[in-house]
Scaffold this active site. Sequence first.
Site, PDB file in Angstrom:
ATOM      1  N   ASP A   1       0.876  -1.232   0.024  1.00  0.00           N
ATOM      2  CA  ASP A   1      -0.060   0.001  -0.021  1.00  0.00           C
ATOM      3  C   ASP A   1       0.955   1.245   0.034  1.00  0.00           C
ATOM      4  O   ASP A   1       0.513   2.301   0.590  1.00  0.00           O
ATOM      5  CB  ASP A   1      -0.994   0.039   1.092  1.00  0.00           C
ATOM      6  CG  ASP A   1      -1.656  -1.197   1.274  1.00  0.00           C
ATOM      7  OD1 ASP A   1      -2.276  -1.615   0.250  1.00  0.00           O
ATOM      8  OD2 ASP A   1      -1.861  -1.765   2.545  1.00  0.00           O
TER       9      ASP A   1
ATOM     10  N   THR B   1       3.558 -12.544   2.839  1.00  0.00           N
ATOM     11  CA  THR B   1       2.622 -13.368   1.873  1.00  0.00           C
ATOM     12  C   THR B   1       3.481 -14.516   1.177  1.00  0.00           C
ATOM     13  O   THR B   1       4.099 -15.000   1.787  1.00  0.00           O
ATOM     14  CB  THR B   1       2.392 -12.356   0.789  1.00  0.00           C
ATOM     15  OG1 THR B   1       1.380 -12.656  -0.055  1.00  0.00           O
ATOM     16  CG2 THR B   1       3.694 -11.903  -0.185  1.00  0.00           C
TER      17      THR B   1
ATOM     18  N   GLY C   1       0.743   1.179  -7.437  1.00  0.00           N
ATOM     19  CA  GLY C   1      -0.228   1.415  -8.619  1.00  0.00           C
ATOM     20  C   GLY C   1       0.066   3.095  -9.292  1.00  0.00           C
ATOM     21  O   GLY C   1       0.003   3.147 -10.176  1.00  0.00           O
TER      22      GLY C   1
ATOM     23  N   HIS D   1      -4.098  -2.087  -6.217  1.00  0.00           N
ATOM     24  CA  HIS D   1      -3.251  -1.009  -6.605  1.00  0.00           C
ATOM     25  C   HIS D   1      -4.440   0.214  -7.186  1.00  0.00           C
ATOM     26  O   HIS D   1      -5.055   0.242  -7.892  1.00  0.00           O
ATOM     27  CB  HIS D   1      -2.552  -1.126  -7.716  1.00  0.00           C
ATOM     28  CG  HIS D   1      -1.238  -2.158  -7.362  1.00  0.00           C
ATOM     29  ND1 HIS D   1      -0.385  -2.612  -8.120  1.00  0.00           N
ATOM     30  CD2 HIS D   1      -1.130  -2.586  -6.126  1.00  0.00           C
ATOM     31  CE1 HIS D   1       0.466  -3.591  -7.561  1.00  0.00           C
ATOM     32  NE2 HIS D   1      -0.084  -3.522  -6.330  1.00  0.00           N
ATOM     33  N   THR D   2      -4.508   1.367  -6.249  1.00  0.00           N
ATOM     34  CA  THR D   2      -5.452   2.323  -6.426  1.00  0.00           C
ATOM     35  C   THR D   2      -4.853   3.414  -7.450  1.00  0.00           C
ATOM     36  O   THR D   2      -3.478   3.593  -7.238  1.00  0.00           O
ATOM     37  CB  THR D   2      -5.863   3.123  -5.235  1.00  0.00           C
ATOM     38  OG1 THR D   2      -6.021   2.033  -4.052  1.00  0.00           O
ATOM     39  CG2 THR D   2      -6.909   3.973  -5.392  1.00  0.00           C
TER      40      THR D   2
HETATM   41  P1  GDP Z   1      -0.145   0.110  -3.578  1.00  0.00           P
HETATM   42  O1  GDP Z   1      -0.905  -1.108  -3.618  1.00  0.00           O
HETATM   43  O2  GDP Z   1       1.031   0.139  -3.517  1.00  0.00           O
HETATM   44  O3  GDP Z   1      -0.529   0.590  -5.176  1.00  0.00           O
HETATM   45  O4  GDP Z   1      -1.080   1.151  -2.860  1.00  0.00           O
HETATM   46  P2  GDP Z   1      -2.743   1.364  -2.499  1.00  0.00           P
HETATM   47  O5  GDP Z   1      -3.382   1.668  -3.676  1.00  0.00           O
HETATM   48  O6  GDP Z   1      -3.035   0.175  -1.872  1.00  0.00           O
HETATM   49  O7  GDP Z   1      -2.512   2.342  -1.380  1.00  0.00           O
HETATM   50  C1  GDP Z   1      -2.202   3.537  -1.822  1.00  0.00           C
HETATM   51  C2  GDP Z   1      -3.364   4.712  -1.436  1.00  0.00           C
HETATM   52  O8  GDP Z   1      -2.764   6.174  -1.357  1.00  0.00           O
HETATM   53  C3  GDP Z   1      -4.408   4.750  -2.470  1.00  0.00           C
HETATM   54  O9  GDP Z   1      -5.401   5.051  -1.860  1.00  0.00           O
HETATM   55  C4  GDP Z   1      -3.990   5.769  -3.354  1.00  0.00           C
HETATM   56  O10 GDP Z   1      -4.870   6.424  -4.164  1.00  0.00           O
HETATM   57  C5  GDP Z   1      -3.357   6.632  -2.304  1.00  0.00           C
HETATM   58  N1  GDP Z   1      -1.855   7.555  -2.897  1.00  0.00           N
HETATM   59  C6  GDP Z   1      -0.944   7.138  -3.560  1.00  0.00           C
HETATM   60  N2  GDP Z   1      -0.063   8.013  -3.721  1.00  0.00           N
HETATM   61  C7  GDP Z   1      -0.376   9.128  -2.851  1.00  0.00           C
HETATM   62  C8  GDP Z   1       0.081  10.553  -2.411  1.00  0.00           C
HETATM   63  O11 GDP Z   1       0.972  10.565  -2.908  1.00  0.00           O
HETATM   64  N3  GDP Z   1      -0.757  11.243  -1.542  1.00  0.00           N
HETATM   65  C9  GDP Z   1      -2.125  10.766  -1.188  1.00  0.00           C
HETATM   66  N4  GDP Z   1      -2.621  11.681  -0.497  1.00  0.00           N
HETATM   67  N5  GDP Z   1      -2.492   9.667  -1.389  1.00  0.00           N
HETATM   68  C10 GDP Z   1      -1.975   8.866  -2.408  1.00  0.00           C
END
Ligand code: GDP
Length: 426
Positions: A13, A238, A17, A41-42
Amino acid sequence: MSATAIVGANWGDEGKGKTTDYLAVEADFVVRFQGGGNAGHTIINNYGKFVLHLLPSGVFYPGVVNVLGPGVALNISTFLKELDLLVRNGVPEPTLRISTRAQVILPYHLLLDKYEEERLNKQQFGSTQQGIAPFYADKYLKVGVQVADLFEADRLRQRLAMALTTKNVFFEHLYHRPTLSVDELMPGLLQAGERIKPFVCDTTSLLHEALRQNKRILLEGQLGALRDPDHGIYPYSTSSSPLAGFAAVGAGIPPYAIQRIVAVVKAYSSCVGTGPFVTELLGPEGDELRNRGGDDGEYGATTGRPRRVGWFDAVATRYGCRVQGATEVALTLLDVLGYRDEIPVCVAYEVEGEVVEEFPTSATLDRARPIFEYWPGWQSDISEARTFEDLPKNAQVYTHKIETLIGVPIKWISVGPTREAMIMKN
Ligand code: GDP
């Protein structure tokens, strides 16, 4: 010939993504090399907000070939649902390729995952119940099913019969649940095979040819270094390796093709599931960070569970970057810390009166306490910053000090969830 791995340095997280979506603008191929639908991955871009569980994060670029390599745990229904969701939201139909050698998550993997967590009750690991652990266990027990087997009915029958012999003993005698038969599984699997057939190919040849033609390949890791079964916080790990070192294996390319390893590092810490988490913040301070974190609070992208949160942990992150072999870092979610006047940063652990700077094994980690330094905050919204110089002085200092603590150059700083909210730091 060159490939770049984008991998997590923490517990997952970290924003891999978002980082992959940002870097994919210059890519020809984006490859998932391990894991399955157990993490999300968001990505927020001009098409909207998406949570990709299985599809590579290059799917928003029509010119990118998105590959699910041999190391992936393929849940066919998740794959088809995600693809459908993209197209229904106006994303042009992406180019996708699935390795003939990838193995398939089978209905009994999902059941076994669920039943085992129920059986463990209070001792459960917090599995996302996507069948990942039973899937990889079967792979290494050599009773898994490869994608290519879905097109050979007789062979598929034999493979299932072999696996079900032992599964049914568990179902009947350990979990007290109904058993499964080959006959009831066959039609669904043959049909699933037909549905993915247009995407299936020898991705190993495809990627080798791409390397020969000097195409740009991104390898997208899932979860983070601290979840690696060998190097992570075992057994809160994992079941496949999220390390760049494994990316070559799981994708099917030569190790020496990977020339850049981008470790994605979060400006604070978050962790889903159980296990030691040294800088964990409980109570109102934790609630505040959780609610301000991510793009909409720190809640699991796959499960919706509240994520555990804590301050930046330099001991864990330095180790995470080391085992990833990071050549550069993308520091993400820096904007989230803008509400603090002072930011605690864990610079070492204290274990029974001793200062520890090397990340210990799980047994010791249970007894580790954080040693914090308190760095000045910047108390402002930095989400509109687009150059390093746009950042307030204290945010620049925070970044420089983290760079020194982890010993890897920070090349990008992410200051918001959208694609544009990225600073390239020289
Ligand atoms: P991943 O699995 O590594 O891709 O990460 P996730 O998607 O599970 O979690 C990362 C969260 O942080 C998501 O809700 C993203 O939209 C958000 N996100 C990613 N980069 C940033 C950032 O620089 N600032 C903020 N505020 N949110 C971010």
